[in-house]
Design a protein around this motif. Structure first.
Motif, short mmCIF file in Angstrom:
data_model
loop_
_atom_site.label_atom_id
_atom_site.label_comp_id
_atom_site.label_asym_id
_atom_site.label_seq_id
_atom_site.Cartn_x
_atom_site.Cartn_y
_atom_site.Cartn_z
N VAL A 92 -1.58 10.58 -12.62
CA VAL A 92 -1.07 8.73 -12.61
C VAL A 92 0.05 8.84 -14.11
N VAL A 93 0.77 7.61 -13.36
CA VAL A 93 1.35 6.75 -14.93
C VAL A 93 1.27 5.39 -14.88
N PHE A 94 1.38 4.84 -15.71
CA PHE A 94 0.51 3.02 -15.78
C PHE A 94 2.19 2.72 -16.42
N VAL A 95 2.88 1.79 -15.72
CA VAL A 95 3.59 0.97 -15.64
C VAL A 95 3.42 -0.80 -16.41
N THR A 100 -0.94 -7.29 -16.33
CA THR A 100 -1.58 -6.46 -15.88
C THR A 100 -0.39 -5.10 -15.95
N LYS A 101 -1.35 -4.32 -15.12
CA LYS A 101 -0.17 -2.49 -14.92
C LYS A 101 -0.47 -2.26 -13.63
N VAL A 102 0.87 -1.43 -13.52
CA VAL A 102 0.89 -0.86 -12.20
C VAL A 102 0.90 0.25 -12.70
N GLU A 103 -0.38 0.84 -11.23
CA GLU A 103 -0.42 2.53 -11.29
C GLU A 103 0.26 3.26 -10.87
N LEU A 104 1.39 4.06 -10.94
CA LEU A 104 2.12 4.86 -9.63
C LEU A 104 0.98 6.06 -9.74
N LEU A 105 0.66 6.71 -8.70
CA LEU A 105 0.05 7.93 -7.77
C LEU A 105 0.64 9.01 -7.60
N HIS A 106 0.64 9.91 -8.07
CA HIS A 106 0.75 10.90 -7.73
C HIS A 106 0.23 11.98 -6.73
N PRO A 107 -0.15 12.97 -5.61
CA PRO A 107 -1.60 13.88 -5.16
C PRO A 107 -1.14 15.15 -6.41
N ILE A 129 -6.18 -1.71 -5.50
CA ILE A 129 -6.09 -2.66 -6.35
C ILE A 129 -7.10 -2.62 -7.19
N CYS A 130 -6.79 -3.03 -8.29
CA CYS A 130 -8.40 -2.44 -8.90
C CYS A 130 -8.70 -3.95 -10.43
N ILE A 131 -9.86 -4.05 -10.00
CA ILE A 131 -10.85 -5.22 -10.29
C ILE A 131 -11.64 -4.72 -11.76
N GLU A 132 -11.31 -5.58 -12.69
CA GLU A 132 -13.06 -5.26 -13.63
C GLU A 132 -13.55 -5.88 -13.16
#
Length: 182
Positions: A92-95, A100-107, A129-132
């Motif tokens: 993951v890379v967080f933007v 809030t953030k964007v989470e870039l996912l790579h396998p 989406i991720c909700i707390e």
């Protein structure tokens, strides 16, 4: 004292006839309804857990470095270094977007759920989406009672070092939802 008239009587008559002849062109007046509840605001109606803020939107990407560079160089965002999460099968890379953030996912490997997603969506795309939540364990118990499927037996530690669970998209309007302990 003097009166100001923007329209003549003939103009008003024309406007009246026009609105009668073409009623669909009248601008509807929106009805504003206040949210009303019989519960005092300090009491919780129902569950003993509450939704919090949107933590992030996750995007699966076929090339993590390219996506990271795009967000950093083209969009001017602050981006983290890649972090491998073998227990989730992703890097993951967080933007950081401020609110809030964007989470870039790579396998990580071919058995990653993100690898399957990218096989169906070659260019990548929104994954979840991720909700707390304020109490993830209470949330899980309550959602199970409501017949919402949880994709794991128990919460796992996520990318932020906090417990997370994923809700089945078929039970959530077609959206994969991650809940994260606030």
């Amino acid at each position: 004292m003097f009166e100001v008239h923007l329209f003549s009587k003939e103009d008003y008559r024309w406007l009246f006839y026009f609105s009668v002849l073409f009623p669909r062109l009248r601008t509807p007046v929106p009805t504003v309804r206040a949210f009303v509840t019989n519960q005092p605001s300090h009491q919780v109606a129902g569950p003993v857990w509450n939704l919090g803020r949107l933590n992030h939107v996750a995007i699966a990407v076929p090339d993590l470095e390219k996506a990271k560079e795009f967000h950093k160089s083209v969009l001017g965002a602050q981006v983290s270094e890649p972090v491998s999460l073998p227990e989730h099968g992703v890097s993951v890379v967080f933007v950081n977007l401020g609110n809030t953030k964007v989470e870039l996912l790579h396998p990580l490997g071919n058995n990653s759920p993100i690898a399957g997603f990218l096989q169906k969506n070659k260019a990548g795309g929104m994954h979840h989406i991720c909700i707390e939540v304020d109490d993830i364990h209470a949330a899980v118990m309550d959602l199970k009672e409501k017949k919402i499927r949880i994709l794991s037996e128990e919460a796992k530690i996520g990318a932020h070092g906090k417990p997370v669970v994923f809700l089945h998209p078929r039970d959530c309007g077609g959206v994969l939802i991650e809940l994260e302990q606030a």
